[in-house]
Structure formats: C-alpha cells, structure tokens
Design a protein around this motif. Structure first.
Motif, PDB file in Angstrom:
ATOM      1  N   HIS A 131       0.790  -1.141  -0.087  1.00  0.00           N
ATOM      2  CA  HIS A 131      -0.012  -0.046   0.198  1.00  0.00           C
ATOM      3  C   HIS A 131       0.891   1.260   0.015  1.00  0.00           C
ATOM      4  O   HIS A 131       1.933   1.307   0.730  1.00  0.00           O
ATOM      5  CB  HIS A 131      -0.795  -0.051   1.149  1.00  0.00           C
ATOM      6  CG  HIS A 131      -2.003   0.995   1.477  1.00  0.00           C
ATOM      7  ND1 HIS A 131      -1.723   2.192   1.645  1.00  0.00           N
ATOM      8  CD2 HIS A 131      -3.326   1.053   0.728  1.00  0.00           C
ATOM      9  CE1 HIS A 131      -2.919   3.143   1.593  1.00  0.00           C
ATOM     10  NE2 HIS A 131      -3.821   2.213   1.125  1.00  0.00           N
ATOM     11  N   ARG A 132       0.375   2.205  -0.610  1.00  0.00           N
ATOM     12  CA  ARG A 132       1.246   3.490  -0.951  1.00  0.00           C
ATOM     13  C   ARG A 132       1.601   3.998   0.559  1.00  0.00           C
ATOM     14  O   ARG A 132       2.718   4.768   0.552  1.00  0.00           O
ATOM     15  CB  ARG A 132       0.487   4.503  -1.808  1.00  0.00           C
ATOM     16  CG  ARG A 132      -0.863   4.814  -1.080  1.00  0.00           C
ATOM     17  CD  ARG A 132      -1.607   5.858  -1.924  1.00  0.00           C
ATOM     18  NE  ARG A 132      -2.839   6.352  -1.478  1.00  0.00           N
ATOM     19  CZ  ARG A 132      -3.806   5.520  -1.570  1.00  0.00           C
ATOM     20  NH1 ARG A 132      -3.945   4.318  -2.064  1.00  0.00           N
ATOM     21  NH2 ARG A 132      -5.115   6.279  -1.001  1.00  0.00           N
ATOM     22  N   GLU A 133       0.729   3.878   1.385  1.00  0.00           N
ATOM     23  CA  GLU A 133       1.114   4.727   2.938  1.00  0.00           C
ATOM     24  C   GLU A 133       1.709   3.670   3.602  1.00  0.00           C
ATOM     25  O   GLU A 133       2.818   4.248   4.583  1.00  0.00           O
ATOM     26  CB  GLU A 133      -0.174   4.932   3.477  1.00  0.00           C
ATOM     27  CG  GLU A 133      -0.867   6.094   2.849  1.00  0.00           C
ATOM     28  CD  GLU A 133      -2.199   6.506   3.906  1.00  0.00           C
ATOM     29  OE1 GLU A 133      -1.745   6.518   4.914  1.00  0.00           O
ATOM     30  OE2 GLU A 133      -3.328   6.632   3.195  1.00  0.00           O
ATOM     31  N   VAL A 134       1.917   2.437   3.530  1.00  0.00           N
ATOM     32  CA  VAL A 134       2.535   1.352   4.216  1.00  0.00           C
ATOM     33  C   VAL A 134       3.907   1.116   3.954  1.00  0.00           C
ATOM     34  O   VAL A 134       4.858   0.805   4.515  1.00  0.00           O
ATOM     35  CB  VAL A 134       1.842   0.140   4.301  1.00  0.00           C
ATOM     36  CG1 VAL A 134       2.195  -0.971   5.380  1.00  0.00           C
ATOM     37  CG2 VAL A 134       0.373   0.564   4.831  1.00  0.00           C
ATOM     38  N   ALA A 135       4.178   1.041   2.519  1.00  0.00           N
ATOM     39  CA  ALA A 135       5.367   0.632   1.894  1.00  0.00           C
ATOM     40  C   ALA A 135       6.820   1.336   2.460  1.00  0.00           C
ATOM     41  O   ALA A 135       7.761   0.879   2.742  1.00  0.00           O
ATOM     42  CB  ALA A 135       5.387   0.479   0.240  1.00  0.00           C
ATOM     43  N   PRO A 136       6.417   2.714   2.531  1.00  0.00           N
ATOM     44  CA  PRO A 136       7.725   3.640   3.131  1.00  0.00           C
ATOM     45  C   PRO A 136       7.918   3.181   4.505  1.00  0.00           C
ATOM     46  O   PRO A 136       9.121   3.482   4.868  1.00  0.00           O
ATOM     47  CB  PRO A 136       7.015   5.067   2.981  1.00  0.00           C
ATOM     48  CG  PRO A 136       6.048   5.087   1.932  1.00  0.00           C
ATOM     49  CD  PRO A 136       5.414   3.576   2.128  1.00  0.00           C
ATOM     50  N   LEU A 137       7.336   2.465   5.244  1.00  0.00           N
ATOM     51  CA  LEU A 137       7.558   2.170   6.369  1.00  0.00           C
ATOM     52  C   LEU A 137       8.598   0.981   6.876  1.00  0.00           C
ATOM     53  O   LEU A 137       8.957   0.751   7.791  1.00  0.00           O
ATOM     54  CB  LEU A 137       6.312   1.713   7.486  1.00  0.00           C
ATOM     55  CG  LEU A 137       5.029   2.778   7.669  1.00  0.00           C
ATOM     56  CD1 LEU A 137       3.819   2.186   8.155  1.00  0.00           C
ATOM     57  CD2 LEU A 137       5.625   3.964   8.231  1.00  0.00           C
ATOM     58  N   LEU A 387       1.062   4.785  11.057  1.00  0.00           N
ATOM     59  CA  LEU A 387       0.740   5.794  10.135  1.00  0.00           C
ATOM     60  C   LEU A 387       0.647   7.143  11.074  1.00  0.00           C
ATOM     61  O   LEU A 387       0.957   8.324  10.238  1.00  0.00           O
ATOM     62  CB  LEU A 387      -0.476   5.623   9.393  1.00  0.00           C
ATOM     63  CG  LEU A 387      -0.049   4.187   8.455  1.00  0.00           C
ATOM     64  CD1 LEU A 387      -1.644   3.826   7.607  1.00  0.00           C
ATOM     65  CD2 LEU A 387       0.949   4.344   7.471  1.00  0.00           C
ATOM     66  N   ALA A 388      -0.198   7.267  11.845  1.00  0.00           N
ATOM     67  CA  ALA A 388      -0.130   8.707  12.713  1.00  0.00           C
ATOM     68  C   ALA A 388       1.269   9.270  13.045  1.00  0.00           C
ATOM     69  O   ALA A 388       1.265  10.352  13.120  1.00  0.00           O
ATOM     70  CB  ALA A 388      -0.937   8.366  13.894  1.00  0.00           C
ATOM     71  N   ALA A 389       2.160   8.250  13.242  1.00  0.00           N
ATOM     72  CA  ALA A 389       3.478   8.805  13.710  1.00  0.00           C
ATOM     73  C   ALA A 389       4.347   9.262  12.512  1.00  0.00           C
ATOM     74  O   ALA A 389       5.208  10.095  12.690  1.00  0.00           O
ATOM     75  CB  ALA A 389       4.144   7.596  14.424  1.00  0.00           C
TER      76      ALA A 389
END
Length: 389
Positions: A131-137, A387-389
């Motif tokens: 997912h576009r928001e999860v992959a950078p983590l 994601l909030a962090a």
C-alpha cells in the motif's frame, strides 16, 4: 421538565452508518487500507468464481468479516454473525447495509477451501504491505525471524499407536483398552523424551498408567488431527500436540512480511526461515541481515544464509557457536539482536487477541491459512499508530 421514558415507533428511520462511526476511530484507517488492498486483488479474486450462475456473497465482505473476527477476538463465525446483526460498527466495517440480512455461519465453511486459503492470505498480506502509505515504513535490508508453538485442536487421548489404535467408543465395552505411550520430539530435537508421569483417561474414561512407557511421532499419531505433532520447545516445558508458526519481520517498523506454519520439529524453524526468505526476496543479490535467537545457530543454516548473501545476525550459543568475530564485531549485530526481540509481540498478539493460542481448525492447510490471516490482522492493528507517527 422531566422527559418521558416511552418509546414511540416511527414508520421510517434513516441511519447513515458512516456518520455513526467516530472520525478518529482506528478501524477507519484499517478499513481504508484493507479496501485498497482488496481492490488491488480484484483480478485474483475474480478467477476464483464462475462467470455465470447465482451471485454469491461478495468475497471482499467475507475477507473483511474474517479480519474483523480476529481483530475483535470473536471465537466463532456464529458469534460473529450475532454481533453483526446488531453492531453498527461491524456492519460498517464489512460494508453491510443496515437493512441487509446477515449470513448463515456455514458461508465461511463453504469458502474456507476456496477463498480463505493460505495463498489468498499471503496475497492479502503482500497487498497491504505494498500500500502506498505502508510501503515507506518497511525496511528492505534488515529482518528478524522466529517461531512459536500453536496448540492443535486435539487432546492427548487421541494420540494413539499407528499400527494399533484404540478401540472405537462403539466397540464392545468388555474389550480391554490399549495403552498409549508418551511421545518424544521429532526431527532431531535437542530435548530428551520423558516418561508419562501421570495416568491419563482413555477408552470409555478408564484410567491407564503410562509410567515408564515411551513413544515417538514415528510410531504414534493423533486420530483427531493426524497433522499435529507431539513436541516441546524447551526441556522444562510439557509436550503437547501442536504446530509451529513462523514469521519474518522487517526491523524498522516491526511489521511481519512473511508468515508460515509447519509441523512441529527440531529443524522446522530453520527450514521455514529459508523458505520465507526465498518467498520475500526471490533471487535477490542485495546484502541482507537476518536476526534470530540461538536456536538458529546451526552450521548448515548459517552456511545457507551466507550462500544467499544474507548476513546471519544469529545469537551465539554458549559453546561451539558458528557465529564468530567476523559478524559480532560490527555494531549492526548488536542492533539486530536488540531489535529481533520485537518479533515476540506479533506472536503474543496472535495468541491473546487473534485466538491462535489453540487453533480451532484441523489439518495443517486450514491452520496455516488461519495463522497467516491472524498475522495480517496483527499488522493491521499496528498501522493506525504507525501511520499517525
């Protein structure tokens, strides 16, 4: 003026589920990620269904319901349907309308071998991690691996000799009950077998003393779940019929990127670690690091990791360790050893919240699919805070 306690019925009622859910509820972010992942898997899911015939329940709704069951610690699909009948939050998450009828619980039974499989669970996990928001983590270079025991849905009464099983309960009550020996760990486990120290009830609840008798997984098997194995992970623990769950964690955010479940055995953890690395990074030539406890300190395992261009950040055994100063002298080794302990948290979550302390399914394929889905739900539970962090 005091209000009236009377209930007045209304002919029409307009309920917008979207407005009833708080804007900051953590399930909002989880549902958004799950919906995006399911849209990415639309072609995969479409191949599982025929092109004609009576329309089925939407597979996306079944997957959301299964994830919600794990996230909410609901023991069975029957209880899940009871909750969905009156819980507006559940209806909103699954995308079931306020006037829509709930499903028969056997819907999950029918779809467990078609939709709720290990292959689909792994694809859901991969789609969420992409997912576009999860992959950078995620970290692409540093990983940890570990295993845990999952108790099987079978009692010790079912562990019987393969060539001489106990009589069925419908047999002649005058027949003497057979004896069953205690089992020792299989697959060259380091733990020693122990004699049975207490009597256990057998045929028609008759007591049989197994003191001093021995057996093994090679000569005995569970009549309830033949895939389960008798195993104990440490010398001080008692043996039980179980499976062994495995996970591969990236060390940056602590998310699980691969999960598997195998039969319990002394070498199962190391074999599963190699398989999960191959699935996660097929043909990779990048230098990776893999942290693990001292149970993975084996010459064969370390040599195979080095051949795969993976640096083994494995905890050293007190004697005859295969990890030497070439690895331990780097500061990254100490960091990996500290970070790898976080992999225990998903296992604890899956057992206490996800219901995997003892599986309610039989057969290794169904238990593996459920374990993988529990790890997917564990990742989802961590996302709102990450994601909030």
């Amino acid at each position: 003026m005091r209000g009236s306690d009377k209930v007045t019925g209304s002919l029409f009622s307009y309920v917008d589920l979207e407005e009833r859910i708080p804007a900051r509820h953590p399930l909002r972010k989880i549902r958004a990620v799950v919906n995006d992942a399911l849209r990415a898997l639309d072609a995969e899911v479409d191949r599982l269904y025929a092109g004609e015939g009576r329309p089925s329940i939407a597979p996306e709704q079944l997957i959301r319901a299964s994830l919600l069951q794990i996230l909410s610690s609901i023991r069975s699909e029957r209880q899940l349907m009871e909750q969905m009948d009156y819980n507006l939050l559940f209806r909103w998450f699954v995308r079931l309308g306020i006037d829509d009828a709930i499903w028969v619980p056997t819907v999950f039974t029918k779809n467990r071998d078609r939709l709720l499989t290990t292959d689909m669970s792994r694809k859901i996990m991969a789609a969420i991690l992409a997912h576009r928001e999860v992959a950078p983590l995620l970290s692409d270079d540093h990983f940890s691996v570990d295993g845990t025991l999952v108790k099987a849905w079978a009692s010790m009464k079912s562990f019987q000799p393969k060539d001489n099983p106990l009589p069925d309960r419908n047999d002649d009550p005058g027949d003497p009950p057979d004896t069953v020996a205690h089992a020792e760990p299989s697959d060259q486990s380091t733990t020693e077998p122990e004699p049975m120290t207490r009597p256990t009830r057998r045929h028609r609840n008759a007591e049989v003393d197994f003191r001093g008798e021995r057996g093994s997984n090679a000569t005995h098997a569970s009549m309830t779940d033949p895939d389960a194995r008798l195993f104990k992970k440490s010398p001080g623990a008692g043996a039980m019929l179980c499976f062994m769950g495995h996970s591969l964690m990236e060390n940056r955010a602590g998310l699980i990127v691969q999960a598997d479940l195998t039969q319990a055995g002394g070498q199962a953890e190391r074999r599963a670690a190699i398989d999960m690395l191959h699935r996660h990074s097929p043909g990779s030539t990048r230098r990776l690091t893999l942290a693990a406890d001292r149970g993975y300190d084996s010459a064969d395992f370390v040599a195979e990791l080095r051949q795969m261009v993976v640096t083994p950040h494995v905890a050293q055994k007190s004697r005859h360790s295969t990890i030497d100063g070439r690895t331990t002298r780097h500061p990254g080794y100490a960091k990996s050893q500290r970070r790898r302990k976080k992999i225990k948290e998903p296992f604890g979550w899956a057992k206490t919240i996800g219901g995997m302390a003892q599986t309610m399914y039989r057969g290794i394929e169904r238990v593996r699919a459920r374990f993988t889905m529990a790890i997917v739900a564990c990742n989802l539970a961590s996302l709102p805070k990450l994601l909030a962090a």
